[in-house]
Design a protein around this motif. Structure first.
Motif, PDB file in Angstrom:
ATOM      1  N   ALA A   1       0.836  -1.170  -0.143  1.00  0.00           N
ATOM      2  CA  ALA A   1      -0.227   0.163   0.062  1.00  0.00           C
ATOM      3  C   ALA A   1       0.936   1.256   0.186  1.00  0.00           C
ATOM      4  O   ALA A   1       1.860   1.407   0.687  1.00  0.00           O
ATOM      5  CB  ALA A   1      -1.167  -0.082   1.289  1.00  0.00           C
ATOM      6  N   PRO A   2       0.570   2.305  -0.804  1.00  0.00           N
ATOM      7  CA  PRO A   2       1.570   3.483  -0.808  1.00  0.00           C
ATOM      8  C   PRO A   2       1.179   4.212   0.424  1.00  0.00           C
ATOM      9  O   PRO A   2      -0.271   4.436   0.672  1.00  0.00           O
ATOM     10  CB  PRO A   2       1.186   4.112  -2.153  1.00  0.00           C
ATOM     11  N   GLY A   3       2.283   4.853   0.886  1.00  0.00           N
ATOM     12  CA  GLY A   3       1.917   5.803   1.879  1.00  0.00           C
ATOM     13  C   GLY A   3       3.043   6.854   1.946  1.00  0.00           C
ATOM     14  O   GLY A   3       3.855   6.849   1.048  1.00  0.00           O
ATOM     15  N   VAL A   4       3.015   7.882   2.993  1.00  0.00           N
ATOM     16  CA  VAL A   4       4.051   8.847   3.229  1.00  0.00           C
ATOM     17  C   VAL A   4       4.471   8.897   4.548  1.00  0.00           C
ATOM     18  O   VAL A   4       3.633   8.921   5.477  1.00  0.00           O
ATOM     19  CB  VAL A   4       3.496  10.267   2.564  1.00  0.00           C
ATOM     20  N   LEU A   5       5.810   8.956   4.673  1.00  0.00           N
ATOM     21  CA  LEU A   5       6.320   8.954   6.235  1.00  0.00           C
ATOM     22  C   LEU A   5       6.170  10.510   6.537  1.00  0.00           C
ATOM     23  O   LEU A   5       6.797  11.533   5.727  1.00  0.00           O
ATOM     24  CB  LEU A   5       7.902   8.511   5.982  1.00  0.00           C
ATOM     25  N   GLN A   6       5.512  10.841   7.592  1.00  0.00           N
ATOM     26  CA  GLN A   6       5.348  12.236   8.160  1.00  0.00           C
ATOM     27  C   GLN A   6       6.435  12.734   8.854  1.00  0.00           C
ATOM     28  O   GLN A   6       6.757  13.812   8.791  1.00  0.00           O
ATOM     29  CB  GLN A   6       3.940  12.252   8.916  1.00  0.00           C
ATOM     30  N   GLU A   7       6.762  12.188  10.024  1.00  0.00           N
ATOM     31  CA  GLU A   7       7.515  12.802  11.101  1.00  0.00           C
ATOM     32  C   GLU A   7       8.052  11.781  11.900  1.00  0.00           C
ATOM     33  O   GLU A   7       7.939  10.396  12.039  1.00  0.00           O
ATOM     34  CB  GLU A   7       6.626  13.651  11.883  1.00  0.00           C
ATOM     35  N   ARG A   8       9.187  12.151  12.645  1.00  0.00           N
ATOM     36  CA  ARG A   8       9.719  11.205  13.507  1.00  0.00           C
ATOM     37  C   ARG A   8       9.598  11.536  14.787  1.00  0.00           C
ATOM     38  O   ARG A   8       9.602  12.838  15.283  1.00  0.00           O
ATOM     39  CB  ARG A   8      11.484  10.987  13.461  1.00  0.00           C
ATOM     40  N   ASP A   9       9.089  10.496  15.839  1.00  0.00           N
ATOM     41  CA  ASP A   9       8.548  10.866  17.118  1.00  0.00           C
ATOM     42  C   ASP A   9       9.844  10.781  18.091  1.00  0.00           C
ATOM     43  O   ASP A   9      11.191  10.532  17.681  1.00  0.00           O
ATOM     44  CB  ASP A   9       7.545   9.991  17.664  1.00  0.00           C
ATOM     45  N   PRO A  10       9.904  11.454  19.266  1.00  0.00           N
ATOM     46  CA  PRO A  10      11.427  11.401  20.059  1.00  0.00           C
ATOM     47  C   PRO A  10      11.796  10.079  20.413  1.00  0.00           C
ATOM     48  O   PRO A  10      12.930  10.066  20.709  1.00  0.00           O
ATOM     49  CB  PRO A  10      10.501  12.116  21.418  1.00  0.00           C
ATOM     50  N   TRP A  11      11.161   8.874  20.348  1.00  0.00           N
ATOM     51  CA  TRP A  11      11.596   7.662  20.206  1.00  0.00           C
ATOM     52  C   TRP A  11      12.195   6.872  19.257  1.00  0.00           C
ATOM     53  O   TRP A  11      12.479   5.776  18.956  1.00  0.00           O
ATOM     54  CB  TRP A  11      10.668   6.615  20.841  1.00  0.00           C
ATOM     55  N   GLY A  12      12.122   7.751  18.115  1.00  0.00           N
ATOM     56  CA  GLY A  12      12.783   7.328  16.752  1.00  0.00           C
ATOM     57  C   GLY A  12      11.945   6.748  15.975  1.00  0.00           C
ATOM     58  O   GLY A  12      12.324   6.087  14.714  1.00  0.00           O
ATOM     59  N   ASN A  13      10.684   6.577  16.051  1.00  0.00           N
ATOM     60  CA  ASN A  13       9.525   5.819  15.278  1.00  0.00           C
ATOM     61  C   ASN A  13       8.956   6.948  14.266  1.00  0.00           C
ATOM     62  O   ASN A  13       9.334   8.050  14.686  1.00  0.00           O
ATOM     63  CB  ASN A  13       8.289   5.461  16.260  1.00  0.00           C
ATOM     64  N   LEU A  14       8.737   6.385  13.181  1.00  0.00           N
ATOM     65  CA  LEU A  14       8.290   7.186  12.380  1.00  0.00           C
ATOM     66  C   LEU A  14       6.269   7.041  12.226  1.00  0.00           C
ATOM     67  O   LEU A  14       5.774   5.809  12.481  1.00  0.00           O
ATOM     68  CB  LEU A  14       8.657   6.495  11.105  1.00  0.00           C
ATOM     69  N   ARG A  15       5.580   8.204  11.722  1.00  0.00           N
ATOM     70  CA  ARG A  15       4.299   8.190  11.487  1.00  0.00           C
ATOM     71  C   ARG A  15       4.198   8.088  10.011  1.00  0.00           C
ATOM     72  O   ARG A  15       4.923   8.829   9.364  1.00  0.00           O
ATOM     73  CB  ARG A  15       3.881   9.539  11.775  1.00  0.00           C
ATOM     74  N   ILE A  16       3.141   7.111   9.522  1.00  0.00           N
ATOM     75  CA  ILE A  16       2.948   7.016   8.264  1.00  0.00           C
ATOM     76  C   ILE A  16       1.494   7.207   8.046  1.00  0.00           C
ATOM     77  O   ILE A  16       0.538   7.043   8.931  1.00  0.00           O
ATOM     78  CB  ILE A  16       3.289   5.443   8.021  1.00  0.00           C
ATOM     79  N   THR A  17       1.177   7.528   6.926  1.00  0.00           N
ATOM     80  CA  THR A  17      -0.321   7.991   6.388  1.00  0.00           C
ATOM     81  C   THR A  17      -0.428   7.457   4.905  1.00  0.00           C
ATOM     82  O   THR A  17       0.656   7.345   4.237  1.00  0.00           O
ATOM     83  CB  THR A  17      -0.681   9.580   6.482  1.00  0.00           C
ATOM     84  N   GLY A  18      -1.680   7.151   4.733  1.00  0.00           N
ATOM     85  CA  GLY A  18      -2.049   6.662   3.373  1.00  0.00           C
ATOM     86  C   GLY A  18      -3.454   6.922   2.966  1.00  0.00           C
ATOM     87  O   GLY A  18      -4.248   6.932   3.996  1.00  0.00           O
ATOM     88  N   ILE A  19      -3.820   7.127   1.634  1.00  0.00           N
ATOM     89  CA  ILE A  19      -5.073   7.331   1.382  1.00  0.00           C
ATOM     90  C   ILE A  19      -5.439   6.136   0.353  1.00  0.00           C
ATOM     91  O   ILE A  19      -4.796   5.873  -0.648  1.00  0.00           O
ATOM     92  CB  ILE A  19      -5.370   8.500   0.675  1.00  0.00           C
ATOM     93  N   GLY A  20      -6.560   5.381   0.613  1.00  0.00           N
ATOM     94  CA  GLY A  20      -7.070   4.257  -0.247  1.00  0.00           C
ATOM     95  C   GLY A  20      -6.837   2.917   0.377  1.00  0.00           C
ATOM     96  O   GLY A  20      -7.117   2.999   1.660  1.00  0.00           O
ATOM     97  N   ALA A  21      -6.841   2.047  -0.351  1.00  0.00           N
ATOM     98  CA  ALA A  21      -7.078   0.559   0.386  1.00  0.00           C
ATOM     99  C   ALA A  21      -5.664   0.599   1.277  1.00  0.00           C
ATOM    100  O   ALA A  21      -4.596   0.801   0.923  1.00  0.00           O
ATOM    101  CB  ALA A  21      -6.720  -0.377  -0.793  1.00  0.00           C
ATOM    102  N   PRO A  22      -6.122   0.219   2.540  1.00  0.00           N
ATOM    103  CA  PRO A  22      -4.992   0.210   3.551  1.00  0.00           C
ATOM    104  C   PRO A  22      -4.179  -1.303   3.253  1.00  0.00           C
ATOM    105  O   PRO A  22      -4.716  -2.116   2.672  1.00  0.00           O
ATOM    106  CB  PRO A  22      -5.878   0.068   4.910  1.00  0.00           C
ATOM    107  N   PRO A  23      -2.827  -1.255   3.816  1.00  0.00           N
ATOM    108  CA  PRO A  23      -2.259  -2.536   4.014  1.00  0.00           C
ATOM    109  C   PRO A  23      -2.686  -3.508   4.742  1.00  0.00           C
ATOM    110  O   PRO A  23      -2.369  -4.648   4.678  1.00  0.00           O
ATOM    111  CB  PRO A  23      -0.659  -1.892   4.296  1.00  0.00           C
ATOM    112  N   PHE A  24      -3.639  -3.436   5.636  1.00  0.00           N
ATOM    113  CA  PHE A  24      -4.304  -4.404   6.649  1.00  0.00           C
ATOM    114  C   PHE A  24      -5.443  -4.882   6.070  1.00  0.00           C
ATOM    115  O   PHE A  24      -6.504  -3.974   5.575  1.00  0.00           O
ATOM    116  CB  PHE A  24      -4.225  -3.893   8.011  1.00  0.00           C
ATOM    117  N   THR A  25      -6.143  -5.881   6.557  1.00  0.00           N
ATOM    118  CA  THR A  25      -7.531  -6.354   6.018  1.00  0.00           C
ATOM    119  C   THR A  25      -8.476  -5.648   6.966  1.00  0.00           C
ATOM    120  O   THR A  25      -8.390  -5.437   8.302  1.00  0.00           O
ATOM    121  CB  THR A  25      -7.330  -7.935   6.576  1.00  0.00           C
ATOM    122  N   LEU A  26      -9.501  -5.160   6.264  1.00  0.00           N
ATOM    123  CA  LEU A  26     -10.539  -4.443   7.220  1.00  0.00           C
ATOM    124  C   LEU A  26     -11.688  -5.409   7.669  1.00  0.00           C
ATOM    125  O   LEU A  26     -11.807  -6.441   7.291  1.00  0.00           O
ATOM    126  CB  LEU A  26     -11.435  -3.540   6.076  1.00  0.00           C
TER     127      LEU A  26
END
Length: 115
Positions: A90-115
Motif C-alpha cells: 500500500a502506498p503511503g508517506v512518512l510524516q515525522e519522527r517521534d522522540p523515540w525514533g519511530n515514524l508516522r505513516i499515512t496513506g489514502i486508499g486501500a490500507p495495507p491491513f485487512t478491514l
C-alpha cells in the motif's frame, strides 16, 4: 411584550439501551515490510484508519518502529510502500519522527491491513 421560554424538555430521557456500541476501528499491529527509496527494511507497525465522509476515501495511518535495531529512513515527501504479511503493498508517506525514533505513516486508499 416578553415571552417566557418553557424550560421543560418534552422529550423523555434517553434509555441507555437505545445506544449501540460503536464498532471498533479497523487496525493492525505486527510485522511489516517498509519499501522506501533506496531501502527496504523489516518493521513493526501499529495501524488504524477511518472512512472520511468528506472525500469518501479510506484514510489509514500509524506508527512504524524498526525491527532488531534497523535504521529507519528519514521522513520526507517521497512515496513509500508498506506491506503486511498476506497483503499487497500500500502506498503511503512518512510524516515525522517521534522522540523515540519511530515514524508516522499515512496513506489514502486501500490500507495495507485487512478491514
Amino acid at each position: 411584550m416578553r415571552f417566557r421560554r418553557d424550560r421543560r424538555d418534552p422529550r423523555p430521557p434517553a434509555d441507555p439501551q437505545d445506544f449501540t456500541e460503536p464498532e471498533p476501528a479497523p487496525d493492525y499491529s505486527g510485522p511489516a515490510l517498509l519499501d522506501a527509496p533506496g531501502i527496504e527494511v523489516a518493521v513493526r507497525v501499529a495501524l488504524t484508519g477511518h472512512l472520511d465522509p468528506t472525500d469518501g476515501q479510506f484514510h489509514w495511518y500509524g506508527r512504524i518502529s524498526a525491527d532488531d535495531g534497523a535504521t529507519l529512513p528519514d521522513p520526507g515527501r517521497g512515496q513509500v510502500f508498506l506491506t503486511v504479511p498476506g497483503r499487497s503493498p500500500a502506498p503511503g508517506v512518512l510524516q515525522e519522527r517521534d522522540p523515540w525514533g519511530n515514524l508516522r505513516i499515512t496513506g489514502i486508499g486501500a490500507p495495507p491491513f485487512t478491514l
